[in-house]
Write a protein that holds these residues in place. Structure first.
Motif, PDB file in Angstrom:
ATOM      1  N   LYS A   1      -1.014   5.826   8.121  1.00  0.00           N
ATOM      2  CA  LYS A   1      -1.745   4.763   8.816  1.00  0.00           C
ATOM      3  C   LYS A   1      -1.039   3.421   8.601  1.00  0.00           C
ATOM      4  O   LYS A   1      -0.872   2.614   9.532  1.00  0.00           O
TER       5      LYS A   1
ATOM      6  N   SER B   1       4.332  10.093  -9.265  1.00  0.00           N
ATOM      7  CA  SER B   1       3.893  10.391 -10.640  1.00  0.00           C
ATOM      8  C   SER B   1       3.092  11.694 -10.694  1.00  0.00           C
ATOM      9  O   SER B   1       3.097  12.414 -11.684  1.00  0.00           O
ATOM     10  N   ILE B   2       2.405  12.016  -9.556  1.00  0.00           N
ATOM     11  CA  ILE B   2       1.689  13.291  -9.494  1.00  0.00           C
ATOM     12  C   ILE B   2       2.688  14.449  -9.513  1.00  0.00           C
ATOM     13  O   ILE B   2       2.554  15.409 -10.261  1.00  0.00           O
TER      14      ILE B   2
ATOM     15  N   THR C   1      -3.090   7.667   4.237  1.00  0.00           N
ATOM     16  CA  THR C   1      -3.048   6.206   4.193  1.00  0.00           C
ATOM     17  C   THR C   1      -1.631   5.700   4.484  1.00  0.00           C
ATOM     18  O   THR C   1      -1.447   4.751   5.243  1.00  0.00           O
TER      19      THR C   1
ATOM     20  N   GLU D   1       4.083  15.306 -12.708  1.00  0.00           N
ATOM     21  CA  GLU D   1       3.149  15.888 -13.683  1.00  0.00           C
ATOM     22  C   GLU D   1       3.518  17.334 -13.987  1.00  0.00           C
ATOM     23  O   GLU D   1       3.652  18.160 -13.074  1.00  0.00           O
TER      24      GLU D   1
ATOM     25  N   LYS E   1       3.992   1.555  -0.837  1.00  0.00           N
ATOM     26  CA  LYS E   1       4.747   1.652  -2.084  1.00  0.00           C
ATOM     27  C   LYS E   1       3.883   2.229  -3.204  1.00  0.00           C
ATOM     28  O   LYS E   1       4.282   3.134  -3.943  1.00  0.00           O
ATOM     29  N   GLY E   2       2.642   1.680  -3.289  1.00  0.00           N
ATOM     30  CA  GLY E   2       1.718   2.144  -4.331  1.00  0.00           C
ATOM     31  C   GLY E   2       1.445   3.647  -4.229  1.00  0.00           C
ATOM     32  O   GLY E   2       1.546   4.388  -5.214  1.00  0.00           O
ATOM     33  N   TYR E   3       1.128   4.139  -2.971  1.00  0.00           N
ATOM     34  CA  TYR E   3       0.821   5.545  -2.775  1.00  0.00           C
ATOM     35  C   TYR E   3       2.033   6.421  -3.071  1.00  0.00           C
ATOM     36  O   TYR E   3       1.914   7.465  -3.704  1.00  0.00           O
TER      37      TYR E   3
ATOM     38  N   THR F   1      -6.091  13.820  -3.742  1.00  0.00           N
ATOM     39  CA  THR F   1      -5.496  12.503  -3.884  1.00  0.00           C
ATOM     40  C   THR F   1      -4.202  12.432  -3.092  1.00  0.00           C
ATOM     41  O   THR F   1      -3.950  11.456  -2.369  1.00  0.00           O
TER      42      THR F   1
ATOM     43  N   SER G   1      -5.024  12.252   0.708  1.00  0.00           N
ATOM     44  CA  SER G   1      -5.532  10.953   1.131  1.00  0.00           C
ATOM     45  C   SER G   1      -4.437   9.908   1.068  1.00  0.00           C
ATOM     46  O   SER G   1      -4.348   9.005   1.928  1.00  0.00           O
ATOM     47  N   SER G   2      -3.559  10.037   0.041  1.00  0.00           N
ATOM     48  CA  SER G   2      -2.460   9.082  -0.060  1.00  0.00           C
ATOM     49  C   SER G   2      -1.539   9.196   1.126  1.00  0.00           C
ATOM     50  O   SER G   2      -1.179   8.178   1.763  1.00  0.00           O
TER      51      SER G   2
ATOM     52  N   SER H   1       0.816  -1.202   0.000  1.00  0.00           N
ATOM     53  CA  SER H   1       0.000   0.000   0.000  1.00  0.00           C
ATOM     54  C   SER H   1       0.858   1.263   0.000  1.00  0.00           C
ATOM     55  O   SER H   1       0.653   2.161  -0.810  1.00  0.00           O
TER      56      SER H   1
ATOM     57  N   GLN I   1       4.419   5.757  -5.087  1.00  0.00           N
ATOM     58  CA  GLN I   1       4.631   5.833  -6.532  1.00  0.00           C
ATOM     59  C   GLN I   1       3.586   6.735  -7.209  1.00  0.00           C
ATOM     60  O   GLN I   1       3.888   7.480  -8.151  1.00  0.00           O
ATOM     61  N   LEU I   2       2.354   6.667  -6.655  1.00  0.00           N
ATOM     62  CA  LEU I   2       1.304   7.540  -7.193  1.00  0.00           C
ATOM     63  C   LEU I   2       1.675   9.012  -6.971  1.00  0.00           C
ATOM     64  O   LEU I   2       1.578   9.858  -7.868  1.00  0.00           O
TER      65      LEU I   2
END
Lengths: 1015, 119
Positions: free
Chosen positions: A837, A811-812, A834, A815, A803-805, A827, A830-831, A801, A807-808
């Motif tokens: 947490k 990438s943001i 998370t 941008e 790692k995913g956030y 986003t 919230s990332s 989780s 990376q998100l």
């Protein structure tokens, strides 16, 4: 007038004076010279006229009958003799008066005297040739008769020694003579002159029922009819009731005139023979019906029996073969075989399974395997193949011996090889019988003398013989002679042992007149005796030198020999030990056992092993192993026991120690919490302990061999033994795991490990090993495996989780479009929330793992301080409340104050209980926490309304790696170590944690902690 | 251009939300189902171009669902990417008919590359 012929002891008087008339008138006058001559003759002379009046007597008559001539002359013979004596000689007087001379010998009774006389009647004729009277000449032969009676007695002794029963009857059937054999057979001694025909009066036909009156018994028939009775069988009942089957052989005896004078009867006891015949008949039947040819033959190779199978196989009938040489069926080139076979049989050895070829009647060669055994007689002598024929021959010979009634005794003597001798010391005359000569190997025609006899006594025995003869010659010693000594044989000067027995007859002057006796060659028995003596010596030497203690007994129950080792051990002598003396040294507690054991052994005539304590010379009782073995005589009869005894005291003590250690081993093995087993060299179970029996619920007896496999799960039933076999072949250590189904159906994981064991000689004896219950370990391992799987999942999830956030977010940030970047603000927020947490979650997981390893290594430390419990509860609830939007956490606090504990750890426990409560009540909307207590204890309860826990799992939930799970239920994330850690913490504080729960209603966890604050 | 529709099945909201956000940011149309029943309810209502599902689901095994879908003519054409933190899950998933497997934790690029293979 002629001189009386002294040889003939008869007298012829020719010139008596006076005419016949004078004689008739009784005026019988003799001239002085004639009277003198007649008076000097020692024989009694009487002249009786034709009117039977005594006309003359000589002096010998006067002396013999102690009468005066005037008392006798002129009286009638009848008056003088009396009616009895008159009648006795009536026939001879009548003969004489009818002109015939006659002679007889008789016992006469006269004036209270009994004399044996020889009477000669000679008729006297007148000038006209008519009988004028007769001359009676009497000789007193009492002395001669007595001597012959003695001889008869001697013969009687010989008869007694005959191995058969013999007796004789006179013509009237009175038993006159009988031997010991007859007495034994009859079971009684007949009364001479009273008993008739047979010594036994209870005689039956062979059927055993029909009685035979004595006057019709075979002996009676033989005497009455003057013929030999043969083949008749009778049963004699002895006074004791014992019955004997007898074959009598009565043979009548005749005098010179062919008149029956009596009979002699030989009785053969065929009781046993009959039994043997019966057996023989069975044997014959077997032989007859046998499928294999059975042939018997003599040692010369002549066929004596030929059964049906032989007829069938060889084609010859029994008639064609019996009496024929066996070589008839042996092919020419194999004849030499027969010689070898016969040689072997003669030596008494059997020929077994000898494969060869034989020829049939129609010239066919057939292959045969022959087994031939020597047939032996009772003495063990090989007599060929036909015992039956041999027996008949022996019988026939005895029968022949009987028929020659005249020489029956001599013959008997000859058959026993008894030599006789007759020596007249006064004249030096010596007569040796044929057998006696044989013993000395002296030719029949050679003169023998006392000197000759003396010269052939062995020099070493000369003094002995001389002494014996001298002693026998002394009348007061009874004249008995009985001696065993060595002679030197005439022909080869070889020493021979003889046994001589004799008797000396003395004359009135007490001079040895006649010395008669018997002699028998006893060289062989004597040699045997000597051999025996030397073998006894050899035995004694041997027995004395062996290290074992040896005793020996005869067939009575008494021990009569103890060897040196024994005597040295007990420090006693042969005399004190003999009979039952040795028992004195046996330990009092063991005496009865010894006596009972020996008596039993003697009764059964069987070897016997026993152990007892025997006092050693130094007074110490030592355990003795006594192993007796039955001894047998050459004829197979029981001869007693011989025993070798060994001091086993040290051994025995060691054995007892072993037994004690065995017992403790057994106890240990049976109480051990592991299964124990042992196999033999074949891998079969010979031992298993109680623990294993308890695990399997199968009794010991059903476990042995491969019975232990019964309770294994099917798959392991096959695999476990295969593995074991593989290891056993290589004698390798064996180790395998298997699953056992217990009596309650529960599966028990077992680890068995075994090693080969060897005896002291290094021989492989089997495997011994143990079985450990590894169920718990197994379960733990399974849970550990699960834990690792779960831990990786649980740890990877937050990392994935995060790692995913991250990376998100990256990438943001990458941008380039400003507008799009600004639009992504929510986003990003919230990332990041998370991620935060997830990092807390990770932190908690990692610290749980850390706690677990601390607990497992015993390094979990508590940092205690006083703190306000309510504050802690509120703080914790606030933290937990953040993680859930669904549940409301309600606090019910009835406790006021501080406790002394590790605040962080207690917080951790509360956190765990609350998160669990939320986790396991996904559909509920509230969780409650209660606090209550007094000065000593505080109770904190966490209650949810979730899925609940089954009662059986109450304890398990506190175990490591346990998570509530099930097919129909959700799997809840977490390590499953939270409660375990919580429990550890609470327990380390001296408190406890409990649970009550109801399925689908919810659970309530309660922790009680000591307050412990210092007031 | 119509947006490709992707269905995510994962009982852990942290993961499903993360993927959803990521894919939406990349321009996909994403639906999330937290339980199998929910998926069965959603799936026939829309045309999905791809399913991403976790192998370990509470109560039901993802592998079983995968097999069920692949054996259902109605859905067998939809590519499935399975994800799992389980070390040995790949072969099990592929055997069950999954078109691709991605191990947790995954790179975003890795996931996107895999998705682009199918849509």
């Amino acid at each position: 007038m002629t001189q009386p012929n002294p040889d003939k002891t008869s007298i012829y008087i020719e010139s008596l004076p006076g005419g016949s008339d004078d004689v008739l008138k009784g005026n019988f006058i003799l001239n002085a010279k004639s009277k003198l001559i007649l008076d000097t003759i020692p024989s009694v002379i009487i002249y009786v006229d034709k009117h039977q009046r005594i006309q003359f007597i000589n002096r010998a008559f006067e002396e013999l009958f102690r009468v005066q001539p005037e008392d006798v002359l002129g009286s009638e013979v009848l008056d003088f003799l009396g009616p009895a004596a008159y009648a006795q000689a009536k026939q001879y007087r009548e003969n004489a008066l009818s002109g015939k001379p006659s002679r007889f010998e008789s016992e006469i009774h006269f004036k209270d005297k009994t004399r044996w006389i020889e009477a000669n009647y000679t008729p006297d004729f007148d000038e006209d040739g008519n009988v004028a009277g007769y001359i009676l000449l009497l000789n007193d032969i009492t002395a001669k008769r007595t001597a012959s009676f003695e001889t008869e007695k001697r013969y009687r002794q010989l008869t007694d020694s005959l191995p058969v029963a013999v007796y004789s009857c006179d013509k009237d059937g009175y038993i006159r003579l009988f031997n010991k054999g007859a007495v034994e057979l009859w079971g009684r001694e007949p009364v001479i002159g009273k008993d008739k025909w047979c010594g036994s009066h209870l005689i039956y036909e062979p059927d055993g029922i029909t009685p035979i009156p004595p006057e019709t018994c075979p002996m009676a028939i033989a005497i009455r009819e003057g013929r030999i009775i043969n083949g008749k069988e009778i049963i004699i009942e002895q006074p004791g009731g014992q019955r004997k089957l007898i074959q009598p052989h009565p043979t009548p005896l005749f005098d010179e005139d062919g008149k029956i004078t009596g009979a002699i009867n030989m009785l053969l006891d065929i009781t046993e023979k009959k039994e043997a015949e019966k057996k023989l008949a069975y044997l014959a039947a077997i032989v007859h019906s046998s499928n294999d040819p059975i042939i018997s033959k003599t040692l010369d190779g002549l066929v004596t029996s030929w059964n049906e199978a032989a007829e069938r196989v060889f084609g010859y009938s029994a008639e064609e073969m019996i009496g024929q040489p066996i070589t008839k069926i042996i092919p020419g080139e194999r004849r030499s075989e027969e010689v070898l076979i016969l040689e072997r049989l003669k030596k008494g050895y059997p020929v077994e399974h000898f494969e060869t070829k034989r020829l049939t009647k129609d010239n066919r060669l057939i292959d045969i395997s022959l087994t031939s055994s020597p047939v032996k007689d009772n003495e063990g002598k090989v007599i060929g193949a036909s015992k039956i024929v041999r027996d008949i021959t022996a019988q026939k010979r005895l029968y022949e011996a009987l028929r020659e009634s005249e020489e029956r005794l001599q013959l008997a003597i000859r058959t026993t090889q008894l030599g006789t001798w007759d020596f007249y010391p006064l004249t030096g005359e010596l007569k040796w019988s044929e057998e006696c000569r044989k013993i000395y190997d002296v030719p029949p025609d050679m003169e023998v003398s006392f000197e000759f006899f003396s010269e052939h006594i062995h020099p070493d025995d000369e003094a002995l013989v001389q002494e014996a003869i001298t002693e026998a010659m002394e009348p007061e010693k009874g004249g008995e002679y009985d001696i065993q000594y060595r002679i030197l044989r005439y022909s080869d000067k070889q020493p021979r042992w003889i046994h001589a027995q004799g008797k000396i007859y003395f004359n009135v002057y007490k001079q040895a007149e006649r010395f008669i006796g018997t002699v028998v060659d006893i060289t062989e028995p004597k040699t045997r005796e000597q051999e025996l003596k030397s073998s006894v010596e050899l035995f004694t030497t041997m027995a004395d030198n062996v290290p074992a203690m040896i005793w020996m007994s005869g067939n009575d129950t008494y021990n009569d020999f103890f060897n040196k080792t024994w005597l040295e051990f007990t420090g006693r002598t042969q005399e004190t030990e003999s009979k039952e003396g040795w028992l004195e040294n046996v330990h009092p507690e063991d005496v009865q056992q010894c006596i009972d054991g020996y008596n039993k052994a003697f009764q059964e005539q069987k070897g016997h092993y026993t152990e007892y304590r025997l006092k050693r010379h130094d007074g110490e009782y030592r355990w003795i192993a006594d192993n007796s073995v039955a001894r047998y005589n050459r004829d197979g009869s029981f001869a007693g026991f011989i025993s070798a005894c060994i001091d086993i005291d040290d051994q025995k003590n060691a054995r007892e120690k072993i037994q004690a250690s065995e017992l403790s081993f057994k106890t240990i093995s049976n109480v051990a919490p592991v299964g124990l087993w042992m196999t033999d060299a074949k891998g079969q179970h010979i031992f298993i302990n109680d623990t294993w029996i308890e695990w399997t619920g199968i009794p010991f007896s059903e476990q042995l061999g491969e019975g232990w496999l019964t309770r294994l799960v099917e798959e392991d039933k096959v695999n476990a033994p295969i593995k074991f076999r593989e290891c056993m072949e290589k004698r390798e250590k064996y180790s395998t795991e298997f699953r056992l189904i217990g009596p309650d159906g529960e599966i028990r994981w077992c680890l068995t490990e075994g090693s080969p064991y060897y005896n002291i000689d290094g021989e492989f004896c089997g495997y011994a090993g143990s079985v450990t219950d590894i169920t718990e370990i197994r379960k733990m391992e399974e849970r550990k495996d699960d834990f690792i799987k779960m831990a990786s999942h649980e740890l990877k999830t937050p990392i994935t989780s995060i790692k995913g956030y991250v990376q998100l977010l990256l990438s943001i940030f990458d941008e380039m479009n400003e507008e799009k970047f600004r639009a992504a603000r929510p986003t990003v927020r919230s990332s990041l929330q998370t991620i935060s947490k997830q990092i807390s979650k990770l932190t908690r997981l990692v610290s749980e793992l850390l706690d677990l390893s601390k607990i497992e290594s015993g390094k979990l430390e508590l940092y205690k301080s006083n703190f306000d419990l309510n504050n802690l509860i509120e703080e914790t609830v606030q933290d937990v409340q953040l993680t859930t939007s669904r549940h409301a956490i309600l606090i019910h606090n009835d406790f006021e104050g501080s406790i002394h504990a590790d605040k962080d750890r207690i917080g951790q426990v509360l956190m765990n209980l609350l998160t669990n409560a939320i986790k396991y009540s996904p559909d509920a909307d509230c969780v409650e926490i209660f606090a209550s207590g007094d000065r000593d204890n505080v109770n904190i309860r966490v209650k949810d309304y979730g899925i609940g826990i089954e009662k059986k799992d109450f304890n398990k939930i506190f175990e490591r790696f346990y998570r509530v799970e099930g097919k129909s239920e959700q799997t809840y994330p977490g390590f499953g170590i939270g409660l375990f850690i919580a429990m550890e913490i609470v327990q380390r504080h001296g408190g406890k944690i409990d649970v009550t729960s109801k399925k689908n209603k919810g659970s309530e966890f309660t922790i009680s902690l000591p307050v412990n604050t210092i007031q | 251009m119509t947006k490709e529709k992707i269905l995510i099945l994962d009982d852990d909201p942290d993961i499903s939300m993360m993927i959803k956000m990521m894919l939406e940011y990349k321009g996909f149309n994403v639906a999330v189902a937290e339980r199998a029943e929910k998926m069965e309810e959603v799936l026939p209502k829309d045309r999905f171009n791809l399913i991403i599902m976790d192998m370990l689901l509470s109560g039901v095994n993802g592998v079983d669902i995968c097999m069920k879908l692949k054996n259902d003519q109605q859905f067998s054409h939809i590519p499935i990417i399975m994800i799992s933190a389980h070390p040995n899950a790949k072969s099990v998933c592929l055997e069950a008919g999954a078109d691709h497997f991605v191990a947790k934790p995954f790179d975003m690029e890795e996931m996107l590359t895999a998705i682009r293979r199918f849509v």
